[in-house]
Design a protein around this motif. Structure first.
Motif, PDB file in Angstrom:
ATOM      1  N   ARG A  45      40.673  33.118  40.023  1.00  0.00           N
ATOM      2  CA  ARG A  45      39.854  33.419  38.843  1.00  0.00           C
ATOM      3  C   ARG A  45      38.394  33.620  39.230  1.00  0.00           C
ATOM      4  O   ARG A  45      37.694  34.443  38.640  1.00  0.00           O
ATOM      5  N   TYR A  46      37.932  32.880  40.230  1.00  0.00           N
ATOM      6  CA  TYR A  46      36.568  33.063  40.733  1.00  0.00           C
ATOM      7  C   TYR A  46      36.409  34.501  41.231  1.00  0.00           C
ATOM      8  O   TYR A  46      35.436  35.195  40.884  1.00  0.00           O
ATOM      9  N   THR A  60      30.059  27.861  43.680  1.00  0.00           N
ATOM     10  CA  THR A  60      29.204  28.513  44.669  1.00  0.00           C
ATOM     11  C   THR A  60      28.313  27.484  45.365  1.00  0.00           C
ATOM     12  O   THR A  60      28.139  27.519  46.590  1.00  0.00           O
ATOM     13  N   GLU A  91      30.820  27.149  35.655  1.00  0.00           N
ATOM     14  CA  GLU A  91      31.795  26.662  36.634  1.00  0.00           C
ATOM     15  C   GLU A  91      31.722  27.487  37.915  1.00  0.00           C
ATOM     16  O   GLU A  91      31.843  26.942  39.017  1.00  0.00           O
ATOM     17  N   LYS A  92      31.493  28.772  37.756  1.00  0.00           N
ATOM     18  CA  LYS A  92      31.358  29.640  38.924  1.00  0.00           C
ATOM     19  C   LYS A  92      30.152  29.226  39.769  1.00  0.00           C
ATOM     20  O   LYS A  92      30.227  29.168  41.002  1.00  0.00           O
ATOM     21  N   GLU A  93      29.051  28.919  39.119  1.00  0.00           N
ATOM     22  CA  GLU A  93      27.854  28.489  39.837  1.00  0.00           C
ATOM     23  C   GLU A  93      28.070  27.159  40.544  1.00  0.00           C
ATOM     24  O   GLU A  93      27.589  26.955  41.669  1.00  0.00           O
ATOM     25  N   PRO A 108      33.730  32.370  47.188  1.00  0.00           N
ATOM     26  CA  PRO A 108      32.439  31.692  47.029  1.00  0.00           C
ATOM     27  C   PRO A 108      31.537  31.760  48.253  1.00  0.00           C
ATOM     28  O   PRO A 108      30.304  31.823  48.124  1.00  0.00           O
ATOM     29  N   ARG A 164      29.663  34.916  48.129  1.00  0.00           N
ATOM     30  CA  ARG A 164      28.616  34.896  47.099  1.00  0.00           C
ATOM     31  C   ARG A 164      27.341  34.262  47.653  1.00  0.00           C
ATOM     32  O   ARG A 164      26.231  34.699  47.359  1.00  0.00           O
ATOM     33  N   LEU A 176      36.490  32.703  35.228  1.00  0.00           N
ATOM     34  CA  LEU A 176      35.765  31.437  35.162  1.00  0.00           C
ATOM     35  C   LEU A 176      34.474  31.573  34.366  1.00  0.00           C
ATOM     36  O   LEU A 176      33.782  32.580  34.476  1.00  0.00           O
ATOM     37  N   SER A 203      36.287  37.044  38.543  1.00  0.00           N
ATOM     38  CA  SER A 203      35.061  36.989  37.744  1.00  0.00           C
ATOM     39  C   SER A 203      33.879  37.660  38.435  1.00  0.00           C
ATOM     40  O   SER A 203      32.789  37.735  37.863  1.00  0.00           O
ATOM     41  N   CYS A 204      34.099  38.146  39.656  1.00  0.00           N
ATOM     42  CA  CYS A 204      33.019  38.790  40.421  1.00  0.00           C
ATOM     43  C   CYS A 204      32.881  40.283  40.123  1.00  0.00           C
ATOM     44  O   CYS A 204      32.083  40.972  40.762  1.00  0.00           O
ATOM     45  N   GLN A 233      30.572  31.131  33.660  1.00  0.00           N
ATOM     46  CA  GLN A 233      29.490  31.252  34.615  1.00  0.00           C
ATOM     47  C   GLN A 233      29.042  29.903  35.171  1.00  0.00           C
ATOM     48  O   GLN A 233      28.746  29.780  36.362  1.00  0.00           O
TER      49      GLN A 233
END
Length: 279
Positions: A221-222, A262, A257-259, A173, A176, A253, A225-226, A255
């Motif tokens: 998982r993050y 981040t 949850e990913k945001e 993260p 990112r 993950l 997912s990249c 999107q």
């Protein structure tokens, strides 16, 4: 376990790999290291990372492969050389093969490229790049790659300028938020069809904060997912190996949850990217 095809031979490789840190980057801890390696094999992890300068990591793997040649053939075994000259790199390769008890590497990587001086030294006549290309042509290594976690601009140039098959870079993260590795280096790799391997996924464990929902499996998982090919994590115990393997069975993950994750890293992203040095 989920698998991807990796390298020129399109070998089936697990989407998570056993990193060369953790218990592997130690001296004289054969029993504990072999427990971790065998747990990884039991969990169908087939990507095994180490480096010539990672303490006894190569010896630990070699002790397992010595009496398990059939298993070794199913493994994507990697190592790295930090030598910048052709002669030094070839000496590293010979030592790595001997220590790993194998006659070839699935991937040999130019280790920790940081500066313009590194690029010049490796690329010049008599530089390490010559050794890497020769080793791939001779079959001693099946693929060659480059690694870096210090300067995304330098690593991007290496990917653009060198005939590599893979790049190993930080994916987490903090990256990112900051950009560089996940923007420029990733774009260059995709343009050339270079496989992207994620490291620093857990920030050497510093990012794992269960009370904030940042468990090891969420961070793995993050990373997956990249849009990378696979992620590697150093493990110190069989329990950590099981967590890594479990993460590989779960979906990427969402999107949203990913945001959210981040955003959690945004205020302190540069501090969390400690492996870059001074930004």
């Amino acid at each position: 376990m989920q698998y991807v095809q990796l390298g020129r031979e399109k070998k089936q490789v697990s989407i998570v790999g056993l990193g060369g840190e953790g218990i592997l980057r130690t001296h004289d801890k054969y029993r504990a290291a072999q427990v971790v390696i065998r747990e990884a094999l039991h969990r169908n992890i087939r990507y095994c990372d180490c480096a010539r300068v990672y303490s006894d990591s190569e010896l630990y793997y070699g002790a397992v492969w010595k009496n398990n040649t059939k298993v070794r053939k199913t493994i994507f075994q990697t190592s790295k050389s930090a030598s910048r000259s052709r002669v030094g790199a070839l000496a590293d390769l010979a030592a790595s093969l001997q220590r790993l008890q194998t006659d070839y590497l699935d991937l040999w990587q130019i280790h920790d490229v940081r500066t313009e001086e590194d690029l010049a030294a490796i690329s010049r006549p008599g530089g390490a790049l010559e050794a890497f290309i020769e080793a791939r042509e001779s079959g001693q290594v099946k693929n060659i790659g480059v690694t870096g976690h210090h300067d995304p601009g330098i690593l991007t140039k290496a990917v653009e300028q060198w005939p590599v098959d893979t790049v190993l870079m930080p994916v987490n993260p903090a990256e990112r938020v900051i950009g560089g590795f996940l923007t420029h280096t990733m774009a260059a790799a995709r343009d050339k069809g270079v496989a992207i391997i994620g490291m620093k996924v857990l920030g050497a464990g510093h990012y794992v904060t269960p009370n904030l929902g940042l468990t090891a499996d969420v961070l793995v998982r993050y990373a997956l997912s990249c849009g990378i090919t696979l992620a590697i994590v150093g493990c110190s115990t069989p329990e950590e190996v099981r967590e890594l393997a479990t993460a590989a069975t779960l979906p990427p993950l969402p999107q949203t949850e990913k945001e959210q994750i981040t955003e959690m890293f945004a205020p302190h992203a540069k501090h969390n990217a400690f492996y870059r040095g001074v930004i």
